[in-house]
Each structure stands twice: as structure tokens, then as C-alpha cells.
Design an enzyme around this catalytic site. Structure first.
Site, PDB file in Angstrom:
ATOM      1  N   ASP A  51      38.624  38.838  39.284  1.00  0.00           N
ATOM      2  CA  ASP A  51      39.127  37.754  38.432  1.00  0.00           C
ATOM      3  C   ASP A  51      40.125  38.300  37.419  1.00  0.00           C
ATOM      4  OD1 ASP A  51      37.203  35.061  38.561  1.00  0.00           O
ATOM      5  OD2 ASP A  51      36.104  36.874  39.086  1.00  0.00           O
ATOM      6  N   THR A  86      33.826  32.385  42.340  1.00  0.00           N
ATOM      7  CA  THR A  86      33.432  33.746  41.964  1.00  0.00           C
ATOM      8  C   THR A  86      31.999  34.069  42.378  1.00  0.00           C
ATOM      9  OG1 THR A  86      34.959  33.768  40.089  1.00  0.00           O
ATOM     10  CG2 THR A  86      33.165  35.343  40.025  1.00  0.00           C
TER      11      THR A  86
END
Length: 272
Positions: A51, A86
């Protein structure tokens, strides 16, 4: 106007390129084995090294090429999710993962790029990984084969990791023939445009503008619709709150049917 269109297409081309680069970063971090996982707000709201690195790559690249993001006095806003899905990424559900770059003008989503870093990952060790889907309103959407869900079937795609009573009540009210529980807003919109689902139903305030901007454009460019649970269009100007507090309802076809089945109790609980 011609100048505005030129800047937009340059921005879309740059977003396409940096999304592919971000997809490569996502794959590299997983291959290296150190995900660097941290919890943001709770155990299901995670951030990884991928990320952070992908976000840095996207933002720095776009900032160098478009330092002001301004068109004839009116502001363009770019909404970025460097790694959508995620939690699924950390659990090895790699087909759920996308990189999202959405572009809005005067509050309306007008262009978007979705990169799937692990598209084709189950095709064997020699498979070429990844694909990039992109679209511009009025021009179309590209990088995939449009397909509709089976006629007469109500196949609902919804959250895998952010369930609640509201989410369950709303999904049940759709009288589904099947329910797909998967990660990632980008992934769910891809399910709609590739005929795997009829509607994306998420009666919760958990989704954010960077989750929906790019996918909304892809869906709208092929005749679909994305709104909140009340049927209101989402706004993407820079002052808007980031949370989609009234949930998300998205369809390729028959949006009014699904909107009409949202229970009043759900609408009352989710304030725009």
C-alpha cells in the site's frame, strides 16, 4: 475545451502507466515475503508495505507531471487507492486485489483506471500476470470483454470482511439466487461488467471515495450505474467527505429494481 480534453487524456494515459507500475510493486512486495502489515482502524482494516510503496509511486509520478491538476480555472481531483482489497492480499486471495485511480471534474467521476496485478495468476507458472482496465465517460471502457449476468438471476456481490446486520438485511431483501462475498470495490465492479454478478450491494459506511471513483467510471461507461443506497449519485469534489456514508449500490442493468428493494430500515440507518 480542446485544451481540457488534451489534459484529461494525458492524465488518463499517465494514470494507466502508473497503475501498471503500482501493480508491479504489489506483486514484488508479496514475492519478497515481508508485507509489513499494520492495522489502521481495526483488525479488518489493514495497510501493507505494498500500500505504502504503491501510494508513494502513484502520487509522486502524477505530481511531477501534473503539479496543479487545474483545467481552465476548474479543479480536477484524482482519487487513488494503491491497493484495494488489502485484507485479501494478506490472505492470498490475489484475484480480489486492484489498484484504483479515479479522475473527477466538477465533482463528477469522468475517467478511471483499474489495474489487476494478479489477473491470470491461477493459469500456471508461465502465465503473464496483470491487466489494466480503463475508461472515460463518453469514450468507453477498455481492457476487458463486457458480459451480462444470466437473465432472470439475481446474483449479489458484497463484502467479505466488513459484514453487519445492515449489510445482511439489505442483501437478503434483494431475494438473491446467489451471494458472492469477495474483497475490493474494484473487484466487485469487475464482477458486474464480466457477468459474474447482477448487483453490488454494500449497505454500510465503510467504503470511501477512492474505492468507488475509478470503478464508477468503468461501470457508467458501459451503461451501468453506481449510487448510494438511496439512489443518489456520489460526488467527488475535493471538499466532499471521504466516506461513502450512505453505502453503495451498483448494477450493470436494472438499477431501479435493486434500488426499490432496499428496506426502509436500511435507508433510515444510512444517512447521505
Amino acid at each position: 475545451m480542446a485544451s481540457s480534453h488534451t489534459v484529461l487524456m494525458r492524465l488518463v494515459a499517465s494514470a494507466y502507466s502508473v497503475a501498471q507500475k503500482a501493480g508491479t510493486i504489489v506483486r514484488r512486495v508479496l514475492a519478497e515475503g515481508d508485507l509489513g502489515i499494520v492495522e489502521k482502524t481495526c483488525a479488518t482494516d489493514l495497510q501493507t508495505k505494498a500500500d505504502r510503496l504503491a501510494q508513494m509511486s502513484i502520487c509522486s509520478s502524477l505530481a511531477r507531471k501534473f503539479p496543479k491538476l487545474t483545467i481552465i480555472g476548474e479543479e480536477l481531483v484524482v482519487w487513488v487507492d494503491p491497493l484495494d482489497g488489502t485484507k485479501e492480499y494478506t490472505e492470498g486471495l490475489l484475484d480480489n486485489v486492484t489498484v484504483l485511480i479515479g479522475i473527477a471534474y466538477e465533482g463528477k467521476a469522468i475517467a478511471g483506471v483499474i489495474n489487476q496485478p494478479y489477473y491470470n495468476y491461477q493459469a500456471g507458472p508461465d502465465a503473464v500476470l496483470g491487466r489494466t482496465i480503463w475508461g472515460v465517460l463518453g469514450l468507453g471502457a477498455f481492457g476487458f470483454q463486457l458480459k451480462e449476468a444470466p437473465a432472470g438471476k439475481h446474483i449479489i456481490t458484497t463484502t467479505r470482511s466488513h459484514g453487519s446486520k445492515l449489510v445482511t438485511d439489505c442483501v437478503t431483501a434483494m431475494n438473491p439466487d446467489d451471494v458472492l462475498r469477495v474483497g475490493g470495490a474494484g473487484n466487485k465492479i469487475i464482477q458486474l461488467i464480466e457477468g459474474k454478478a447482477s448487483a453490488y450491494v454494500f449497505a454500510s459506511p465503510g467504503c470511501k471515495k477512492w474505492d468507488t471513483c475509478a470503478p464508477e467510471v468503468i461501470l457508467h461507461a458501459v451503461g451501468g450505474k453506481l449510487t448510494d443506497i438511496h439512489g443518489n449519485a456520489l460526488q467527488y469534489n475535493k471538499e466532499v467527505k471521504h466516506m461513502n456514508s450512505a453505502g453503495v449500490l451498483a448494477t450493470l442493468r436494472n438499477h431501479n429494481y435493486y434500488a426499490s428493494r432496499v428496506p426502509e430500515s436500511v435507508k433510515s440507518a444510512l444517512v447521505p
